[in-house]
Design a protein around this motif. Structure first.
Motif, short mmCIF file in Angstrom:
data_model
loop_
_atom_site.label_atom_id
_atom_site.label_comp_id
_atom_site.label_asym_id
_atom_site.label_seq_id
_atom_site.Cartn_x
_atom_site.Cartn_y
_atom_site.Cartn_z
N GLU A 252 31.60 7.85 23.44
CA GLU A 252 32.33 9.03 22.51
C GLU A 252 31.88 8.81 21.19
OE1 GLU A 252 36.63 9.30 22.56
OE2 GLU A 252 36.41 10.86 21.31
N PRO A 253 31.46 9.45 20.45
CA PRO A 253 31.08 9.34 18.74
C PRO A 253 32.09 9.15 18.08
CG PRO A 253 30.29 11.72 19.37
CD PRO A 253 31.08 10.95 20.67
N ASN A 254 33.08 8.21 18.17
CA ASN A 254 34.14 8.12 17.41
C ASN A 254 34.11 6.69 16.54
OD1 ASN A 254 34.69 6.62 19.57
ND2 ASN A 254 36.79 7.31 20.02
N GLY A 255 32.87 6.22 16.65
CA GLY A 255 32.73 4.74 15.99
C GLY A 255 31.29 4.12 16.40
N TYR A 256 31.22 3.01 15.86
CA TYR A 256 29.70 2.27 16.23
C TYR A 256 29.75 1.58 17.74
CZ TYR A 256 27.64 3.35 11.54
OH TYR A 256 27.36 3.96 10.40
N MET B 217 26.39 12.06 24.58
CA MET B 217 27.63 11.87 23.60
C MET B 217 28.66 12.49 24.40
SD MET B 217 26.30 10.53 20.91
CE MET B 217 24.93 10.00 20.81
N ASP B 218 29.61 11.83 24.56
CA ASP B 218 30.89 12.36 25.16
C ASP B 218 31.94 12.87 24.24
OD1 ASP B 218 32.42 12.74 27.38
OD2 ASP B 218 32.59 10.53 27.85
N ASP B 219 31.33 14.05 23.68
CA ASP B 219 31.90 14.50 22.49
C ASP B 219 32.90 15.73 22.78
OD1 ASP B 219 29.88 16.31 23.28
OD2 ASP B 219 29.27 16.54 21.46
N THR B 220 34.08 15.56 23.52
CA THR B 220 34.93 16.50 23.79
C THR B 220 36.23 16.41 22.69
OG1 THR B 220 35.97 15.30 25.53
CG2 THR B 220 33.95 16.64 26.04
N ASN B 221 36.30 15.54 22.12
CA ASN B 221 37.49 15.35 21.26
C ASN B 221 37.18 15.54 19.65
OD1 ASN B 221 39.74 15.20 20.37
ND2 ASN B 221 40.14 12.66 21.31
N PRO B 222 36.84 16.75 19.25
CA PRO B 222 36.33 17.10 17.86
C PRO B 222 37.11 16.23 16.81
CG PRO B 222 37.33 18.86 18.70
CD PRO B 222 37.25 18.12 19.85
N ALA B 223 38.39 15.96 16.88
CA ALA B 223 39.11 15.70 15.79
C ALA B 223 38.76 14.26 15.37
CB ALA B 223 40.60 15.57 16.24
#
Ligand code: ATP
Ligand code: MG
Length: 598
Positions: free
Chosen positions: A45-49, A76-82
């Motif tokens: 998830e692209p929410n950090g390194y 990219m498991d990008d389902t949580n845009p916030a």
């Protein structure tokens, strides 16, 4: 050492690592399941390194694809845009490519898999050799259609319970849940409401789409889990196109299916989600063979943290200088510190893949990098805590260029010339006015060998009026150079040095563990922040280096003789004013012990 590492030797084996997931995949290939094809993915998830734990997953997934001629998708498991940001997407692409390049070539895989599967959608070729990611958000359209299919089959419904009530109705592990009052809505009403959710008619949290499974299931994840929620927020990849977003569990199995994944490998905490993974895929009329989920133990490393959320906190609170601070367990931090991709991959091989959670010792990571850098890095002489030595019997103004070996482990690395002159620097620690027991290095009247040069004898000291040592006076044995008449004389210690007039001044940064306790997460008393190691960074600004190091390029790695492995900093080092990071000491704990006793 943890259970995970027990039994695995330090040898760098050539054979691919064997473990239970390897066995499963090998048996599927052999029996011709999925037409003998292997498709894995690494889905951050692209929410950090990315951190070293992710490296374990990358090596496992790309390693299987590599061995079985399959493919591995970076997704990219990008389902949580916030919580997600483009900066993270970019860092993930960079880190994965750095770690796998030259080892698991995605385009080799593309060619092989393209002929055997016909499924398409594999590694994307953008004309360069960089592995490009897939985005779960690219499938939002398809995932939405799958949701409609579930609704039409009577397997999903729109629920108007508030988030709090949804939670309350779910029950607890030992108390069954309660059916939602909206569970029996007609298919027509559900379709209509779902379309209106998508059209943006309702506010955040007003409604959800839920799977209709079993509110009394002992597995809480099967109690009518939420599949879609309303979020009026812009997405870093899809912009304003959507205001409904699928939940992780719904998007993940479908993304796997869409990409033709065969083995969906994740960490143990997802074991309880597996029945839901299967339920979703089996509830849809999908023509191809379904992917299956397998779980392994996540990596936990001592004296550091392994959670993006907590690492983000260290960055935000400026405890570290950024995600790539060389003390961070992130891939970018390890890279900046001087770690090689090979050493990280070797570490991942050493820890193995098991079903048991355990704590891995940091020393194993250090072992892996030492082993690799010992083979690869050029030697050089650097003095970190300099004291000047004036050699009384060496002619003023004379300079000799002595031959030094670049790497005794690698004859092809050749030689370089190191200048020698009347004034040199040695380490302050290599001298003692009153020598301790078993101290064999320099003290008044004693001799040491200078690496690549002469035997040197300390004759006196220069001190200021307060008694502080300013410099040493010495003489050398003029015939003791390599090949000289007295070169073979037995001298107990050899020390490194740098010619004073030729020295390059540099800043050197020494790093230690970020935390003082092995499990900062679990430790009592004020959370992990109270266990920070105040000495995790030591900056030495007065170091002197042999002149060949002045032209070190950013990222270049060296072994500073007797001191450890060092890497020119990629951000702060400039030609003429180098900055070096210590990657690792030469031996585990050894150098520190020496410093203590000397
Ligand atoms: P974090 O808690 O650090 O945010 P995460 O599991 O939420 O980690 P993801 O971006 O979802 O991070 O992880 C991508 C993949 O990497 C997942 O398949 C996950 O299982 C794997 N992974 C994450 N942490 C580790 C770890 N410590 N060891 C092994 N694999 C890991
Ligand atoms: Mg996650």
């Amino acid at each position: 050492m943890s259970q995970e590492t027990a039994g695995s030797g330090p040898e760098n084996t050539q054979a691919p690592p064997r473990h239970f997931i390897h066995e499963i995949v090998a048996s599927h290939v052999q029996s011709g399941r999925y037409a003998g094809r292997v498709g894995t993915r690494f889905p951050p998830e692209p929410n950090g390194y990315l951190h070293i734990g992710h490296a374990k997953s990358i090596c496992l997934n790309f390693g299987l694809a590599r061995e079985f001629g399959g493919t591995c998708n970076l997704r990219m498991d990008d389902t949580n845009p916030a919580r997600e940001e483009v900066e993270y997407v970019e860092s993930i692409i960079q880190d994965v490519n750095w770690l796998i390049q030259g080892w698991a070539d995605p385009f080799l895989n593309l060619k092989q898999a393209g002929t055997s599967s016909g499924i398409g959608l594999l590694a994307k070729d953008k004309g360069n050799r960089t592995l490009e990611p897939f985005y779960a958000s690219d499938y939002f359209g398809q995932i939405y259609d799958f949701a409609l299919e579930l609704i039409r089959k009577g397997k999903a419904y729109i629920c108007d319970l508030s988030p709090e009530d949804t939670e309350r109705y779910r029950g607890t592990p030992d108390r069954p849940g309660q059916d939602s009052p909206f569970r029996d809505r007609s298919v027509e009403e559900n379709v209509d409401l779902f379309q209106r959710m998508k059209a943006g008619e309702f506010v955040d949290g007003a409604r959800t789409l839920r799977a209709k499974i079993d509110m009394s299931s002992p597995n809480i994840w099967l109690r009518d889990p939420v599949l879609y929620r309303i979020r009026h927020v812009e997405h870093h990849h899809t912009g304003k196109a959507w205001c409904v977003y699928p939940m992780y569990d719904f998007a993940h199995c479908l993304s796997d299916y869409i990409e033709g994944i065969t083995h969906s490998i994740c960490t143990l905490e997802f074991e309880v989600h597996r029945p839901l993974y299967d339920w979703i895929l089996e509830s849809l009329s999908l023509p191809r063979e379904l992917p299956k989920q397998y779980e392994f133990a996540r990596l936990s490393l001592g004296y550091t943290l392994m959670s993006k959320r907590k690492l983000l906190q260290l960055v935000q609170e400026k405890t570290v200088i950024g995600w790539d601070d060389p003390r961070m367990p992130t891939i970018s931090g390890l890279r900046r510190r001087g770690y090689t991709p090979e050493s990280i991959r070797h570490f991942c091989e050493l820890i193995g893949v098991t079903k048991y959670n355990g704590l891995t010792d940091m020393s194993l990571l250090e072992f892996a990098v030492r082993e690799d850098l010992n083979k690869k890095s050029h030697r050089a002489m650097a003095v970190l805590h300099p004291i000047k030595v004036i050699i009384d019997n060496y002619p003023e103004g004379e300079v000799e260029w002595l031959e030094a070996v670049n790497n005794p482990e690698d004859p092809a690395a050749g030689h370089r010339k190191v200048p020698f002159s009347k004034e040199i620097y040695i380490e302050r620690d290599d001298f003692m006015e009153l020598p301790a027991k078993k101290f064999y290095r320099l003290f008044p009247g004693n001799e040491v060998r200078l690496r690549y040069a002469y035997i040197l004898k300390c004759v006196s000291m220069e001190k200021d009026s307060e008694g502080n040592l300013l410099a040493l006076r010495a003489t050398l044995d003029p015939d003791s150079k390599s090949g000289g008449a007295t070169a073979g004389r037995k001298i107990k210690a050899t020390i490194h040095w740098v010619s004073a007039p030729h020295a390059t001044r540099a800043e050197v940064r020494l790093y230690d563990r970020l935390f003082t306790v092995e499990e900062p997460d679990a430790a009592d008393g004020g959370g992990y922040a109270s266990h920070l190691n105040p000495k995790s960074l030591e900056v030495l600004s007065q170091c002197v280096l042999e002149p060949s190091l002045a032209s070190a390029s950013p990222g270049q790695r060296f072994q500073f003789e007797r001191l450890g492995y060092f890497c020119a900093d990629t951000k702060d080092s400039t030609p003429g004013a180098p900055v070096f990071n210590r990657t690792a000491t030469l031996r585990d704990g050894w150098v520190k012990e020496q410093h203590k006793t000397v």
